[in-house]
Scaffold this motif. Structure first.
Motif, PDB file in Angstrom:
ATOM      1  N   PRO A 165     -15.094-127.597   2.748  1.00 59.51           N
ATOM      2  CA  PRO A 165     -14.413-128.957   3.996  1.00 59.51           C
ATOM      3  C   PRO A 165     -13.261-129.382   3.480  1.00 59.51           C
ATOM      4  N   LYS A 166     -12.085-129.296   4.406  1.00 58.80           N
ATOM      5  CA  LYS A 166     -10.820-129.954   3.934  1.00 58.80           C
ATOM      6  C   LYS A 166     -10.889-131.551   3.908  1.00 58.80           C
ATOM      7  N   ASP A 167     -12.025-132.133   5.133  1.00 61.06           N
ATOM      8  CA  ASP A 167     -12.171-132.997   5.585  1.00 61.06           C
ATOM      9  C   ASP A 167     -13.327-134.195   4.718  1.00 61.06           C
ATOM     10  N   LYS A 168     -13.243-133.965   4.234  1.00 66.44           N
ATOM     11  CA  LYS A 168     -14.568-134.489   3.357  1.00 66.44           C
ATOM     12  C   LYS A 168     -13.965-134.740   1.518  1.00 66.44           C
ATOM     13  N   ILE A 169     -14.417-135.582   0.814  1.00 66.92           N
ATOM     14  CA  ILE A 169     -14.981-135.501  -0.733  1.00 66.92           C
ATOM     15  C   ILE A 169     -15.338-134.583  -1.261  1.00 66.92           C
ATOM     16  N   ILE A 170     -14.701-133.983  -2.263  1.00 66.01           N
ATOM     17  CA  ILE A 170     -16.075-133.313  -2.942  1.00 66.01           C
ATOM     18  C   ILE A 170     -16.154-134.191  -4.199  1.00 66.01           C
ATOM     19  N   ILE A 171     -17.777-134.489  -4.348  1.00 64.66           N
ATOM     20  CA  ILE A 171     -17.877-135.202  -5.904  1.00 64.66           C
ATOM     21  C   ILE A 171     -18.235-133.654  -6.057  1.00 64.66           C
ATOM     22  N   GLY A 172     -18.533-133.465  -8.141  1.00 61.03           N
ATOM     23  CA  GLY A 172     -18.933-132.878  -8.482  1.00 61.03           C
ATOM     24  C   GLY A 172     -19.743-133.004  -9.228  1.00 61.03           C
ATOM     25  N   TYR A 253     -16.190-136.686 -10.224  1.00 62.62           N
ATOM     26  CA  TYR A 253     -17.405-136.037 -11.196  1.00 62.62           C
ATOM     27  C   TYR A 253     -17.359-137.449 -11.493  1.00 62.62           C
ATOM     28  N   VAL A 254     -19.307-136.813 -11.009  1.00 65.88           N
ATOM     29  CA  VAL A 254     -20.426-137.577 -11.369  1.00 65.88           C
ATOM     30  C   VAL A 254     -21.593-137.838 -12.517  1.00 65.88           C
ATOM     31  N   VAL A 255     -21.562-138.645 -13.513  1.00 59.42           N
ATOM     32  CA  VAL A 255     -22.878-138.514 -14.488  1.00 59.42           C
ATOM     33  C   VAL A 255     -23.778-138.966 -14.511  1.00 59.42           C
ATOM     34  N   THR A 256     -24.991-138.529 -14.366  1.00 56.87           N
ATOM     35  CA  THR A 256     -26.129-138.995 -13.608  1.00 56.87           C
ATOM     36  C   THR A 256     -27.322-139.494 -15.243  1.00 56.87           C
ATOM     37  N   SER A 278     -20.134-142.676 -15.110  1.00 60.64           N
ATOM     38  CA  SER A 278     -21.509-142.118 -15.808  1.00 60.64           C
ATOM     39  C   SER A 278     -22.013-142.801 -15.986  1.00 60.64           C
ATOM     40  N   THR A 279     -23.347-142.167 -16.317  1.00 60.22           N
ATOM     41  CA  THR A 279     -24.825-143.398 -16.935  1.00 60.22           C
ATOM     42  C   THR A 279     -23.881-143.621 -18.474  1.00 60.22           C
ATOM     43  N   GLN A 280     -23.950-144.930 -18.951  1.00 64.69           N
ATOM     44  CA  GLN A 280     -23.772-145.337 -20.314  1.00 64.69           C
ATOM     45  C   GLN A 280     -24.459-144.289 -21.105  1.00 64.69           C
ATOM     46  N   VAL A 281     -24.165-142.659 -21.630  1.00 64.95           N
ATOM     47  CA  VAL A 281     -25.139-142.000 -22.300  1.00 64.95           C
ATOM     48  C   VAL A 281     -24.053-141.560 -23.738  1.00 64.95           C
TER      49      VAL A 281
END
Length: 351
Positions: A165-172, A253-256, A278-281
């Protein structure tokens, strides 16, 4: 399964027919450990002959580098290695309750050098019984000829091609976070898929977001996102190198994860100009300075991860500075330089 078996038989035959200075043992699946092996052996000097193999059977008078603990230990049994060989073991991260830790006294007897990619794992391996002088930290490396920032026009075209989608934030999120190699409905908790879903649910209450997933066994995450009404696109890439296109359409980009050796996505995001939360890993502890080249929260800190993700989404100036510093930081991890460290700090010591 049959295909994997035939590949393994082929590699055993090659072990018999063609001696190499180094055999790098990879996992059979088309995933991270396999590509680590190919990258390292590809960039070794010509005076060290090497080959990736799915088996160490019939290897003699060589260095055998087991690319993960799973390639040396199966069902709590240590694989037999001929005494004429030198043994290197890479052990990236330690998960809570890993029963293989109990095998360290026996592994200590047959493994000449233990490699890991971060100080957290090194300290844990030593704590659990490996000789401290055997454990070496060499970080993950990255091919900066492959991983790069696209132009705005290229990014736009890739986003349209993937159908985002063009109107949304893309989170990887590009990883394997389900158990096994099928749908992955049972979560691999060290990768934090449960935390990821909570974080995305929290972010989606504040911003219009869409999640881009790659990697196998993402069933748990997809089910959770469906339940929370968070939109996503999941693409399993047959060719790992295609992942560069997918990084280049991300806003963050989100690291959990709860435990990591890398993650590799840290370096890949940096190289493609993507801000990292990111988490502290793993290598994050060694390489990321909070609020400079990334945003870091404690493990399982859902609130902190939500806030950090929103900071990235809502602050263009912060993003610009983090991306700039990430692009500078990643230069330290060029695969050519990292492979040379393998030569100097591991292979030349035992060849």
């Amino acid at each position: 399964m049959v295909k994997e078996y035939l590949f393994k038989i082929k590699d055993i035959i090659l072990n018999v027919l063609f001696k190499k200075d180094l055999i790098y043992v990879i996992e059979g699946k088309n995933w991270s450990i396999k590509w680590d092996g190919y990258y390292i052996t590809k960039h070794l000097p010509k005076d060290i002959s090497s080959r990736c193999s799915r088996s160490h059977v019939f290897v003699r008078n060589s260095i055998i580098h087991f690319g993960s603990i799973s390639t040396l230990v199966r069902d709590q049994e240590i694989k037999r290695v001929h005494g004429s060989n030198k043994v290197v073991l890479t052990w990236f991260h330690i998960s809570a309750g890993d029963t293989r830790l109990g095998l360290i006294p026996e592994l200590n007897k047959i493994v000449d050098i233990v490699h890991t990619s971060c100080s957290v794992t090194r300290d844990s391996l030593v704590k659990h019984g490996f000789d401290s002088n055997k454990v070496i930290v060499i970080p993950l490396g990255i091919d900066l000829d492959l991983f790069r920032c696209y132009s705005l026009e290229e990014k736009k075209k890739r986003k349209e091609h993937i159908g985002l989608p063009k109107d949304k934030i893309i989170i990887g999120s590009f990883q394997k976070d389900g158990q096994g190699w099928e749908e992955g409905f049972v979560p691999k908790l060290e990768k934090g898929p449960d935390i990821f879903c909570k974080v995305l649910t929290g972010v989606a209450k504040k911003e219009r977001v869409h999640v881009l997933l790659t990697g196998p066994s993402r069933g748990y995450v997809k089910k959770c996102l469906d339940q929370q009404g968070v939109g996503y696109t999941h693409v399993y890439l047959e060719n790992y190198f295609d992942i560069v296109d997918y990084y280049n359409v991300l806003d963050v980009y989100v690291v959990t994860s709860r435990a990591e050796g890398g993650p590799k996505s840290l370096l890949e995001s940096w190289a493609c100009g993507v801000p990292v939360v990111s988490t502290q890993v793993g290598m994050v502890n060694d390489c990321v300075t909070d609020n400079e080249n990334g945003l870091v929260s404690s493990i399982e800190d859902v609130r902190g991860l939500v806030e950090d993700t929103l900071k990235v989404i809502q602050s263009t100036s912060r993003n610009t500075e983090m991306v700039k510093k990430g692009l500078e930081s990643v230069k330290l991890f060029r695969i050519e330089a990292v492979s040379q460290r393998y030569v100097e700090e591991i292979y030349k010591k035992i060849i």
